[in-house]
Design an enzyme around this catalytic site. Structure first.
Site, PDB file in Angstrom:
ATOM      1  N   GLY A  13       0.775  -1.239   0.000  1.00  0.00           N
ATOM      2  CA  GLY A  13       0.000   0.000   0.000  1.00  0.00           C
ATOM      3  C   GLY A  13       0.804   1.286   0.000  1.00  0.00           C
ATOM      4  O   GLY A  13       0.294   2.334   0.401  1.00  0.00           O
ATOM      5  N   SER A  14       2.062   1.226  -0.465  1.00  0.00           N
ATOM      6  CA  SER A  14       2.844   2.469  -0.446  1.00  0.00           C
ATOM      7  C   SER A  14       2.294   3.477  -1.457  1.00  0.00           C
ATOM      8  O   SER A  14       2.290   4.683  -1.194  1.00  0.00           O
ATOM      9  CB  SER A  14       4.331   2.194  -0.677  1.00  0.00           C
ATOM     10  OG  SER A  14       4.581   1.737  -1.986  1.00  0.00           O
ATOM     11  N   ASN A  15       1.797   3.004  -2.597  1.00  0.00           N
ATOM     12  CA  ASN A  15       1.176   3.941  -3.552  1.00  0.00           C
ATOM     13  C   ASN A  15      -0.154   4.454  -3.016  1.00  0.00           C
ATOM     14  O   ASN A  15      -0.462   5.644  -3.149  1.00  0.00           O
ATOM     15  CB  ASN A  15       0.988   3.277  -4.917  1.00  0.00           C
ATOM     16  CG  ASN A  15       2.276   3.281  -5.717  1.00  0.00           C
ATOM     17  OD1 ASN A  15       2.708   4.319  -6.192  1.00  0.00           O
ATOM     18  ND2 ASN A  15       2.901   2.123  -5.835  1.00  0.00           N
ATOM     19  N   MET A  89      -3.711  -6.938  -7.379  1.00  0.00           N
ATOM     20  CA  MET A  89      -3.147  -8.122  -8.033  1.00  0.00           C
ATOM     21  C   MET A  89      -4.180  -9.003  -8.742  1.00  0.00           C
ATOM     22  O   MET A  89      -3.900 -10.162  -9.031  1.00  0.00           O
ATOM     23  CB  MET A  89      -2.358  -8.960  -7.003  1.00  0.00           C
ATOM     24  CG  MET A  89      -1.210  -8.215  -6.356  1.00  0.00           C
ATOM     25  SD  MET A  89      -0.041  -7.563  -7.553  1.00  0.00           S
ATOM     26  CE  MET A  89       0.805  -9.076  -7.980  1.00  0.00           C
ATOM     27  N   ASN A 112      -4.299   2.665 -13.575  1.00  0.00           N
ATOM     28  CA  ASN A 112      -3.339   1.758 -12.925  1.00  0.00           C
ATOM     29  C   ASN A 112      -1.920   2.323 -13.019  1.00  0.00           C
ATOM     30  O   ASN A 112      -1.602   3.093 -13.923  1.00  0.00           O
ATOM     31  CB  ASN A 112      -3.378   0.394 -13.644  1.00  0.00           C
ATOM     32  CG  ASN A 112      -2.477  -0.636 -12.987  1.00  0.00           C
ATOM     33  OD1 ASN A 112      -2.395  -0.717 -11.765  1.00  0.00           O
ATOM     34  ND2 ASN A 112      -1.788  -1.432 -13.803  1.00  0.00           N
ATOM     35  N   HIS A 114       2.002   0.941 -13.367  1.00  0.00           N
ATOM     36  CA  HIS A 114       2.754  -0.278 -13.696  1.00  0.00           C
ATOM     37  C   HIS A 114       4.246   0.057 -13.710  1.00  0.00           C
ATOM     38  O   HIS A 114       4.663   1.028 -14.349  1.00  0.00           O
ATOM     39  CB  HIS A 114       2.322  -0.818 -15.061  1.00  0.00           C
ATOM     40  CG  HIS A 114       2.999  -2.110 -15.400  1.00  0.00           C
ATOM     41  ND1 HIS A 114       2.599  -3.320 -14.855  1.00  0.00           N
ATOM     42  CD2 HIS A 114       4.075  -2.373 -16.181  1.00  0.00           C
ATOM     43  CE1 HIS A 114       3.401  -4.269 -15.299  1.00  0.00           C
ATOM     44  NE2 HIS A 114       4.303  -3.732 -16.100  1.00  0.00           N
TER      45      HIS A 114
END
Ligand code: GRF
Length: 204
Positions: A13-15, A89, A112, A114
């Site tokens: 969950g860092s983003n 995921m 998203n 990536h």
């Protein structure tokens, strides 16, 4: 009125955290929900620090269809119109995505992040794939999501160098540092594009 958004995340969950840090600066987007499909995901703890409701909608032992049905029900209950994937995921089906299709944007309102310069190194373990390649650089991509994995319209990309002395961990840390500034930056741009009602502004 603000458009409601949810973050979907499966892990650390860092983003998600970086997005939550700028949440209150957004004028047109209300990030009101964080959903994880994994019970043990650290991202679920972000509720303690930030003004965000978190929900576990476990995908364990469920088919994609069953899990997405539960997910859609919750997203609809909360009037969510934007989804920001941050280390989510699971692959989203075209049926799921079609629920978020927007005529004005000509996109599913699902974004998203990536960790490669798409179209290179799609799918899982993108950092590892890029590190193992002969490329002397890699990058981060933020893109709209369509039903082909990591193939939707690109919003922005940022490169970083792979130095010969970099370990895989150094390389990932470099990338993550970029991820953590790029996602908030794109969401601020999205907020502005919503203000002017000019989707094209997001791609400048
Ligand atoms: C990030 O590298 C992101 O680009 C990828 O999955 C990872 C998630 O990390 N899609 P975190 O959970 O946001 O820390």
């Amino acid at each position: 009125m603000k458009q409601k958004a949810a973050i979907l995340a499966s892990g650390r969950g860092s983003n998600a955290q970086k997005i939550l840090e700028i949440k209150d600066s957004l004028v047109n987007i209300d990030i009101s929900l964080l959903i994880s499909n994994r019970q043990k995901a650290a991202c679920l703890n972000l509720e303690k620090e930030y003004d965000i409701q978190t929900l576990l909608i476990s995908s364990k032992n469920l088919s994609q269809q069953e899990h997405e049905r539960l997910l859609l029900k919750k997203l609809k209950e909360h009037n969510i119109s934007w989804i920001f994937l941050a280390g989510y995921m699971k692959i989203l089906s075209s049926y799921f995505l079609s629920n978020f299709y927007d005529q004005a944007w000509k996109q599913n309102k699902v974004i998203n992040i990536h960790p490669s310069l798409l179209p290179k190194f799609k799918g899982l373990n993108a950092y590892q794939q890029a590190f193992a390649s002969n490329d002397d650089h890699s990058g981060i991509t933020i893109h709209f999501v369509n039903s082909d994995v990591d193939s939707g319209r690109i919003i922005t990309q940022k490169k970083f160098a792979k130095d010969k002395k970099d370990s895989l961990d150094d390389f990932i840390q470099k990338g993550l540092k970029i991820e953590h500034t790029l996602y908030p930056q794109v969401l601020k741009q999205l907020d502005q594009a919503l203000n002017s009602q000019r989707p094209e502004e997001l791609f400048k």
